[in-house]
Write a protein that holds these residues in place. Structure first.
Motif, PDB file in Angstrom:
ATOM      1  N   VAL A  12       3.245   8.290 -43.074  1.00 40.56           N
ATOM      2  CA  VAL A  12       2.598   7.892 -44.317  1.00 40.56           C
ATOM      3  C   VAL A  12       2.388   9.136 -45.176  1.00 40.56           C
ATOM      4  O   VAL A  12       2.276  10.250 -44.655  1.00 40.56           O
ATOM      5  N   GLN A  13       2.363   8.949 -46.471  1.00 37.56           N
ATOM      6  CA  GLN A  13       2.113  10.073 -47.375  1.00 37.56           C
ATOM      7  C   GLN A  13       0.615  10.391 -47.418  1.00 37.56           C
ATOM      8  O   GLN A  13      -0.219   9.509 -47.181  1.00 37.56           O
ATOM      9  N   ALA A  14       0.309  11.620 -47.733  1.00 39.11           N
ATOM     10  CA  ALA A  14      -1.084  12.016 -47.885  1.00 39.11           C
ATOM     11  C   ALA A  14      -1.780  11.102 -48.890  1.00 39.11           C
ATOM     12  O   ALA A  14      -1.212  10.756 -49.926  1.00 39.11           O
ATOM     13  N   TYR A  79      -9.782  -1.046 -32.891  1.00 41.11           N
ATOM     14  CA  TYR A  79      -9.049  -0.651 -34.093  1.00 41.11           C
ATOM     15  C   TYR A  79      -9.549   0.707 -34.596  1.00 41.11           C
ATOM     16  O   TYR A  79     -10.697   1.094 -34.354  1.00 41.11           O
ATOM     17  N   LEU A  80      -8.673   1.389 -35.314  1.00 38.71           N
ATOM     18  CA  LEU A  80      -9.066   2.587 -36.041  1.00 38.71           C
ATOM     19  C   LEU A  80      -8.436   2.488 -37.425  1.00 38.71           C
ATOM     20  O   LEU A  80      -7.216   2.619 -37.571  1.00 38.71           O
ATOM     21  N   GLU A  81      -9.273   2.212 -38.407  1.00 37.74           N
ATOM     22  CA  GLU A  81      -8.829   2.160 -39.792  1.00 37.74           C
ATOM     23  C   GLU A  81      -8.889   3.572 -40.343  1.00 37.74           C
ATOM     24  O   GLU A  81      -9.947   4.219 -40.300  1.00 37.74           O
ATOM     25  N   MET A  82      -7.757   4.061 -40.855  1.00 38.89           N
ATOM     26  CA  MET A  82      -7.671   5.441 -41.344  1.00 38.89           C
ATOM     27  C   MET A  82      -7.272   5.429 -42.813  1.00 38.89           C
ATOM     28  O   MET A  82      -6.187   4.937 -43.142  1.00 38.89           O
ATOM     29  N   ASN A  83      -8.144   5.922 -43.655  1.00 39.61           N
ATOM     30  CA  ASN A  83      -7.901   5.986 -45.096  1.00 39.61           C
ATOM     31  C   ASN A  83      -7.885   7.430 -45.572  1.00 39.61           C
ATOM     32  O   ASN A  83      -8.361   8.330 -44.879  1.00 39.61           O
ATOM     33  N   SER A  84      -7.367   7.627 -46.765  1.00 34.66           N
ATOM     34  CA  SER A  84      -7.306   8.973 -47.366  1.00 34.66           C
ATOM     35  C   SER A  84      -6.748   9.979 -46.368  1.00 34.66           C
ATOM     36  O   SER A  84      -7.310  11.065 -46.162  1.00 34.66           O
ATOM     37  N   LEU A  85      -5.647   9.617 -45.769  1.00 35.63           N
ATOM     38  CA  LEU A  85      -5.076  10.464 -44.720  1.00 35.63           C
ATOM     39  C   LEU A  85      -4.624  11.808 -45.273  1.00 35.63           C
ATOM     40  O   LEU A  85      -4.159  11.917 -46.419  1.00 35.63           O
ATOM     41  N   LYS A  86      -4.757  12.823 -44.429  1.00 33.48           N
ATOM     42  CA  LYS A  86      -4.388  14.195 -44.778  1.00 33.48           C
ATOM     43  C   LYS A  86      -3.331  14.688 -43.790  1.00 33.48           C
ATOM     44  O   LYS A  86      -3.271  14.207 -42.649  1.00 33.48           O
ATOM     45  N   PRO A  87      -2.528  15.671 -44.181  1.00 24.29           N
ATOM     46  CA  PRO A  87      -1.527  16.214 -43.246  1.00 24.29           C
ATOM     47  C   PRO A  87      -2.157  16.693 -41.932  1.00 24.29           C
ATOM     48  O   PRO A  87      -1.524  16.564 -40.874  1.00 24.29           O
ATOM     49  N   GLU A  88      -3.372  17.187 -41.993  1.00 25.84           N
ATOM     50  CA  GLU A  88      -4.026  17.663 -40.762  1.00 25.84           C
ATOM     51  C   GLU A  88      -4.455  16.538 -39.833  1.00 25.84           C
ATOM     52  O   GLU A  88      -4.901  16.799 -38.714  1.00 25.84           O
ATOM     53  N   ASP A  89      -4.305  15.287 -40.256  1.00 33.90           N
ATOM     54  CA  ASP A  89      -4.549  14.147 -39.368  1.00 33.90           C
ATOM     55  C   ASP A  89      -3.327  13.849 -38.498  1.00 33.90           C
ATOM     56  O   ASP A  89      -3.401  12.994 -37.609  1.00 33.90           O
ATOM     57  N   THR A  90      -2.231  14.527 -38.751  1.00 31.86           N
ATOM     58  CA  THR A  90      -1.016  14.322 -37.968  1.00 31.86           C
ATOM     59  C   THR A  90      -1.259  14.673 -36.508  1.00 31.86           C
ATOM     60  O   THR A  90      -1.728  15.769 -36.193  1.00 31.86           O
ATOM     61  N   ALA A  91      -0.966  13.728 -35.619  1.00 30.58           N
ATOM     62  CA  ALA A  91      -1.223  13.918 -34.189  1.00 30.58           C
ATOM     63  C   ALA A  91      -0.738  12.677 -33.447  1.00 30.58           C
ATOM     64  O   ALA A  91      -0.391  11.665 -34.062  1.00 30.58           O
ATOM     65  N   VAL A  92      -0.770  12.757 -32.126  1.00 32.77           N
ATOM     66  CA  VAL A  92      -0.630  11.566 -31.290  1.00 32.77           C
ATOM     67  C   VAL A  92      -2.035  11.033 -31.045  1.00 32.77           C
ATOM     68  O   VAL A  92      -2.920  11.786 -30.608  1.00 32.77           O
ATOM     69  N   TYR A  93      -2.231   9.764 -31.332  1.00 33.66           N
ATOM     70  CA  TYR A  93      -3.541   9.136 -31.184  1.00 33.66           C
ATOM     71  C   TYR A  93      -3.569   8.289 -29.912  1.00 33.66           C
ATOM     72  O   TYR A  93      -2.631   7.519 -29.648  1.00 33.66           O
ATOM     73  N   GLN A 112       2.195   7.957 -32.347  1.00 36.44           N
ATOM     74  CA  GLN A 112       2.342   9.059 -33.305  1.00 36.44           C
ATOM     75  C   GLN A 112       1.879   8.632 -34.692  1.00 36.44           C
ATOM     76  O   GLN A 112       2.244   7.560 -35.189  1.00 36.44           O
ATOM     77  N   VAL A 113       1.099   9.495 -35.307  1.00 35.57           N
ATOM     78  CA  VAL A 113       0.721   9.361 -36.717  1.00 35.57           C
ATOM     79  C   VAL A 113       1.162  10.641 -37.414  1.00 35.57           C
ATOM     80  O   VAL A 113       0.761  11.739 -37.013  1.00 35.57           O
ATOM     81  N   THR A 114       1.978  10.502 -38.443  1.00 31.26           N
ATOM     82  CA  THR A 114       2.467  11.647 -39.193  1.00 31.26           C
ATOM     83  C   THR A 114       2.124  11.458 -40.661  1.00 31.26           C
ATOM     84  O   THR A 114       2.480  10.433 -41.252  1.00 31.26           O
ATOM     85  N   VAL A 115       1.442  12.436 -41.230  1.00 28.28           N
ATOM     86  CA  VAL A 115       1.042  12.382 -42.634  1.00 28.28           C
ATOM     87  C   VAL A 115       1.788  13.480 -43.373  1.00 28.28           C
ATOM     88  O   VAL A 115       1.611  14.669 -43.087  1.00 28.28           O
ATOM     89  N   SER A 116       2.603  13.093 -44.324  1.00 30.93           N
ATOM     90  CA  SER A 116       3.388  14.070 -45.083  1.00 30.93           C
ATOM     91  C   SER A 116       2.637  14.498 -46.341  1.00 30.93           C
ATOM     92  O   SER A 116       1.902  13.712 -46.937  1.00 30.93           O
ATOM     93  N   SER A 117       2.869  15.723 -46.745  1.00 29.45           N
ATOM     94  CA  SER A 117       2.168  16.250 -47.933  1.00 29.45           C
ATOM     95  C   SER A 117       2.957  15.995 -49.199  1.00 29.45           C
ATOM     96  O   SER A 117       4.098  15.564 -49.163  1.00 29.45           O
TER      97      SER A 117
END
Length: 117
Positions: A12-14, A79-93, A112-117
Protein backbone atom coordinates in the motif's frame (compact mmCIF):
# COMPACT_ATOMS: atom_id res chain seq x y z
CA UNK A 1 -4.82 -28.38 16.71
CA UNK A 2 -5.79 -24.76 16.21
CA UNK A 3 -4.37 -22.91 13.25
CA UNK A 4 -4.50 -19.17 12.85
CA UNK A 5 -4.99 -17.78 9.36
CA UNK A 6 -3.89 -14.20 8.76
CA UNK A 7 -5.11 -12.17 5.81
CA UNK A 8 -5.34 -8.60 4.59
CA UNK A 9 -1.68 -7.74 4.17
CA UNK A 10 0.00 -6.51 1.04
CA UNK A 11 1.47 -3.44 -0.60
CA UNK A 12 0.00 0.00 0.00
CA UNK A 13 1.15 3.57 -0.55
CA UNK A 14 1.99 5.81 2.37
CA UNK A 15 -1.17 7.29 3.83
CA UNK A 16 -3.23 4.29 2.84
CA UNK A 17 -5.06 1.72 4.94
CA UNK A 18 -5.11 -2.02 5.46
CA UNK A 19 -7.16 -4.29 7.67
CA UNK A 20 -5.47 -7.42 8.97
CA UNK A 21 -7.55 -10.39 10.07
CA UNK A 22 -6.52 -13.37 12.18
CA UNK A 23 -8.99 -16.24 12.23
CA UNK A 24 -8.81 -19.40 14.30
CA UNK A 25 -9.58 -22.38 12.07
CA UNK A 26 -11.98 -25.15 12.88
CA UNK A 27 -14.85 -24.66 15.27
CA UNK A 28 -15.76 -21.39 16.96
CA UNK A 29 -13.42 -20.38 19.75
CA UNK A 30 -13.82 -17.72 22.36
CA UNK A 31 -10.85 -15.37 22.16
CA UNK A 32 -9.93 -14.13 25.59
CA UNK A 33 -7.23 -11.75 24.49
CA UNK A 34 -5.32 -10.91 21.33
CA UNK A 35 -2.05 -9.26 20.36
CA UNK A 36 -0.58 -8.10 17.11
CA UNK A 37 3.21 -7.99 16.78
CA UNK A 38 5.50 -7.03 13.93
CA UNK A 39 9.05 -7.81 12.94
CA UNK A 40 11.52 -6.27 10.56
CA UNK A 41 14.41 -8.50 9.38
CA UNK A 42 17.34 -8.17 11.75
CA UNK A 43 15.24 -6.62 14.50
CA UNK A 44 13.35 -7.98 17.50
CA UNK A 45 9.65 -8.68 17.27
CA UNK A 46 7.67 -5.69 18.54
CA UNK A 47 4.30 -5.68 20.29
CA UNK A 48 2.06 -3.33 18.31
CA UNK A 49 -1.39 -3.66 19.88
CA UNK A 50 -3.18 -5.66 22.53
CA UNK A 51 -6.79 -6.22 23.53
CA UNK A 52 -7.49 -7.72 26.92
CA UNK A 53 -10.23 -10.04 28.12
CA UNK A 54 -12.13 -6.96 29.32
CA UNK A 55 -11.81 -5.30 25.95
CA UNK A 56 -9.19 -2.80 27.05
CA UNK A 57 -6.74 -1.88 24.32
CA UNK A 58 -3.14 -0.73 24.35
CA UNK A 59 -0.82 0.36 21.55
CA UNK A 60 2.82 1.07 21.05
CA UNK A 61 3.39 4.80 20.82
CA UNK A 62 4.28 4.82 17.13
CA UNK A 63 0.84 3.54 16.08
CA UNK A 64 -1.44 5.30 18.57
CA UNK A 65 -4.24 7.12 16.82
CA UNK A 66 -3.63 5.21 13.57
CA UNK A 67 -4.19 1.53 14.42
CA UNK A 68 -7.20 -0.12 16.05
CA UNK A 69 -7.34 -3.65 17.43
CA UNK A 70 -10.61 -5.52 17.84
CA UNK A 71 -11.98 -9.05 18.11
CA UNK A 72 -15.14 -10.90 17.16
CA UNK A 73 -15.73 -14.04 19.17
CA UNK A 74 -18.62 -15.14 16.98
CA UNK A 75 -16.12 -15.38 14.13
CA UNK A 76 -13.11 -16.43 16.26
CA UNK A 77 -11.26 -13.56 14.63
CA UNK A 78 -9.09 -10.65 15.69
CA UNK A 79 -8.49 -7.59 13.54
CA UNK A 80 -5.96 -4.81 13.19
CA UNK A 81 -7.23 -1.77 11.34
CA UNK A 82 -4.25 0.27 10.11
CA UNK A 83 -4.74 3.80 8.81
CA UNK A 84 -2.36 6.57 7.74
CA UNK A 85 0.27 3.96 7.07
CA UNK A 86 3.92 5.01 6.95
CA UNK A 87 6.94 3.32 5.32
CA UNK A 88 8.24 2.53 8.81
CA UNK A 89 5.18 0.33 9.37
CA UNK A 90 6.62 -2.10 6.82
CA UNK A 91 7.13 -5.45 8.54
CA UNK A 92 5.81 -8.98 8.90
CA UNK A 93 2.80 -8.84 11.21
CA UNK A 94 1.97 -11.72 13.55
CA UNK A 95 -1.17 -12.31 15.55
CA UNK A 96 -1.32 -14.07 18.90
CA UNK A 97 -4.69 -15.22 20.22
CA UNK A 98 -5.40 -16.55 23.72
CA UNK A 99 -8.22 -19.06 23.40
CA UNK A 100 -10.21 -19.42 26.58
CA UNK A 101 -11.42 -23.01 26.17
CA UNK A 102 -7.93 -24.28 25.40
CA UNK A 103 -6.17 -22.28 28.07
CA UNK A 104 -3.27 -21.18 25.89
CA UNK A 105 -2.24 -18.83 23.17
CA UNK A 106 -1.45 -19.51 19.54
CA UNK A 107 0.67 -17.66 16.98
CA UNK A 108 -0.16 -16.94 13.38
CA UNK A 109 2.45 -17.58 10.70
CA UNK A 110 2.84 -13.91 9.82
CA UNK A 111 1.75 -11.71 6.96
CA UNK A 112 3.76 -9.12 5.04
CA UNK A 113 2.76 -5.47 5.09
CA UNK A 114 4.74 -3.17 2.81
CA UNK A 115 4.19 0.59 2.74
CA UNK A 116 5.78 2.45 -0.16
CA UNK A 117 6.78 6.10 0.04
Amino acid sequence: QVQLVESGGGLVQAGGSLRLSCAASGRTFSILAADWHRQVPGQQRELVARISSAGNTDYTDSVKGRFTISRDNAKSTAYLEMNSLKPEDTAVYYCNLYILSLGRSFWGRGIQVTVSS
